[in-house]
Design an enzyme around this catalytic site. Structure first.
Site, PDB file in Angstrom:
ATOM      1  N   ASN A  22      33.336  46.590  40.110  1.00 15.25           N
ATOM      2  CA  ASN A  22      34.178  47.608  40.721  1.00 15.25           C
ATOM      3  C   ASN A  22      34.705  47.175  42.079  1.00 15.25           C
ATOM      4  O   ASN A  22      35.053  47.997  42.901  1.00 15.25           O
ATOM      5  CB  ASN A  22      33.405  48.934  40.855  1.00 15.25           C
ATOM      6  CG  ASN A  22      34.286  50.075  41.296  1.00 15.25           C
ATOM      7  OD1 ASN A  22      35.452  50.127  40.965  1.00 15.25           O
ATOM      8  ND2 ASN A  22      33.730  50.985  42.064  1.00 15.25           N
ATOM      9  N   TYR A  45      48.725  43.246  41.504  1.00 18.26           N
ATOM     10  CA  TYR A  45      47.573  44.111  41.238  1.00 18.26           C
ATOM     11  C   TYR A  45      47.550  44.531  39.769  1.00 18.26           C
ATOM     12  O   TYR A  45      46.528  44.409  39.088  1.00 18.26           O
ATOM     13  CB  TYR A  45      47.636  45.331  42.152  1.00 18.26           C
ATOM     14  CG  TYR A  45      46.632  46.409  41.841  1.00 18.26           C
ATOM     15  CD1 TYR A  45      45.334  46.332  42.329  1.00 18.26           C
ATOM     16  CD2 TYR A  45      46.988  47.516  41.068  1.00 18.26           C
ATOM     17  CE1 TYR A  45      44.409  47.329  42.052  1.00 18.26           C
ATOM     18  CE2 TYR A  45      46.066  48.510  40.789  1.00 18.26           C
ATOM     19  CZ  TYR A  45      44.781  48.415  41.278  1.00 18.26           C
ATOM     20  OH  TYR A  45      43.865  49.404  41.005  1.00 18.26           O
ATOM     21  N   ALA A  50      46.643  41.628  37.495  1.00 13.13           N
ATOM     22  CA  ALA A  50      45.210  41.315  37.541  1.00 13.13           C
ATOM     23  C   ALA A  50      44.406  42.349  36.771  1.00 13.13           C
ATOM     24  O   ALA A  50      43.482  41.998  36.014  1.00 13.13           O
ATOM     25  CB  ALA A  50      44.740  41.251  38.993  1.00 13.13           C
ATOM     26  N   LYS A  51      44.736  43.621  36.935  1.00 12.59           N
ATOM     27  CA  LYS A  51      44.004  44.674  36.229  1.00 12.59           C
ATOM     28  C   LYS A  51      44.233  44.584  34.726  1.00 12.59           C
ATOM     29  O   LYS A  51      43.333  44.881  33.938  1.00 12.59           O
ATOM     30  CB  LYS A  51      44.392  46.048  36.769  1.00 12.59           C
ATOM     31  CG  LYS A  51      43.918  46.297  38.197  1.00 12.59           C
ATOM     32  CD  LYS A  51      42.409  46.220  38.306  1.00 12.59           C
ATOM     33  CE  LYS A  51      41.904  46.656  39.661  1.00 12.59           C
ATOM     34  NZ  LYS A  51      40.435  46.660  39.750  1.00 12.59           N
TER      35      LYS A  51
END
Length: 192
Positions: free
Chosen positions: A31, A96, A99-100
């Site tokens: 996380n 972002y 990557a996610k």
């Protein structure tokens, strides 16, 4: 215990410390990450690599560090925290979101590789979760809560407890036949 997860040696040291103090890692919740908003025209090689390192590569590092002992014990749970932006995309969040989305691929591949060893690997994809950190965003980067709620089926802000409940479920012993899955916790923002 704190560690800079962008440093492979620090990850190795962290897992060693955890193992010596608490025993082998049975459950890993990846996380960590960052939400840098950078318009596409301003995204250079450094910003791209940094966003991928913070939101994807560190999850590879921690997973890689804990799986040998999970394989040896033939049990484990890895839960990656992705984002609804992995599926929807968003202006200013190209690196972002990429990557996610990569976390979904990592999850599926690890599920296939580690499943024969009793290890389940899943991803949760939170939507717009109300957290204190959102107040630190510049005003021009914030989405008005009422605008976000209109995108969702459930007309309320998501809470950290909503995400925590899904992670706790996936970490439990009753989920031994659930792996390689992506669970959206977004109030019905992205229906798939």
């Amino acid at each position: 215990m704190n560690a800079d997860l962008t440093d492979p040696d620090a990850v190795t040291l962290l897992i060693s410390q955890v193992t010596s103090e608490l025993g082998p890692v049975d459950i890993l919740v990846n996380n960590a990450g960052a939400y840098p908003r950078i318009p596409w025209e301003q995204t250079d090689e450094h910003a791209w690599a940094h966003a991928l390192d913070l939101n994807l590569t560190i999850h590879y590092r921690t997973s890689h560090a804990v799986t040998p002992s999970m394989v040896q014990r033939r049990w484990g749970r890895i839960i990656n925290v992705s984002s609804v932006n992995a599926r929807t995309g968003r202006p200013g969040l190209t690196a972002y979101s990429t990557a996610k989305a990569g976390l979904i691929g990592l999850t599926r591949s690890l599920a296939r590789e580690l499943g024969p060893h009793g290890i389940c690997v899943n991803t949760v994809l939170p939507g717009a979760i109300q957290v204190d950190a959102e107040t630190t965003l510049p005003a021009h980067h914030r989405t008005r809560p009422e605008d976000q709620i209109t995108r969702q089926c459930i007309p309320r802000r998501g809470q950290p407890e909503d995400v925590a409940a899904a992670i706790a479920f996936l970490a439990g012993p009753s989920t031994s036949f659930i792996t390689g899955q992506s669970l959206h916790i977004d109030g019905g923002w992205y229906l798939h």
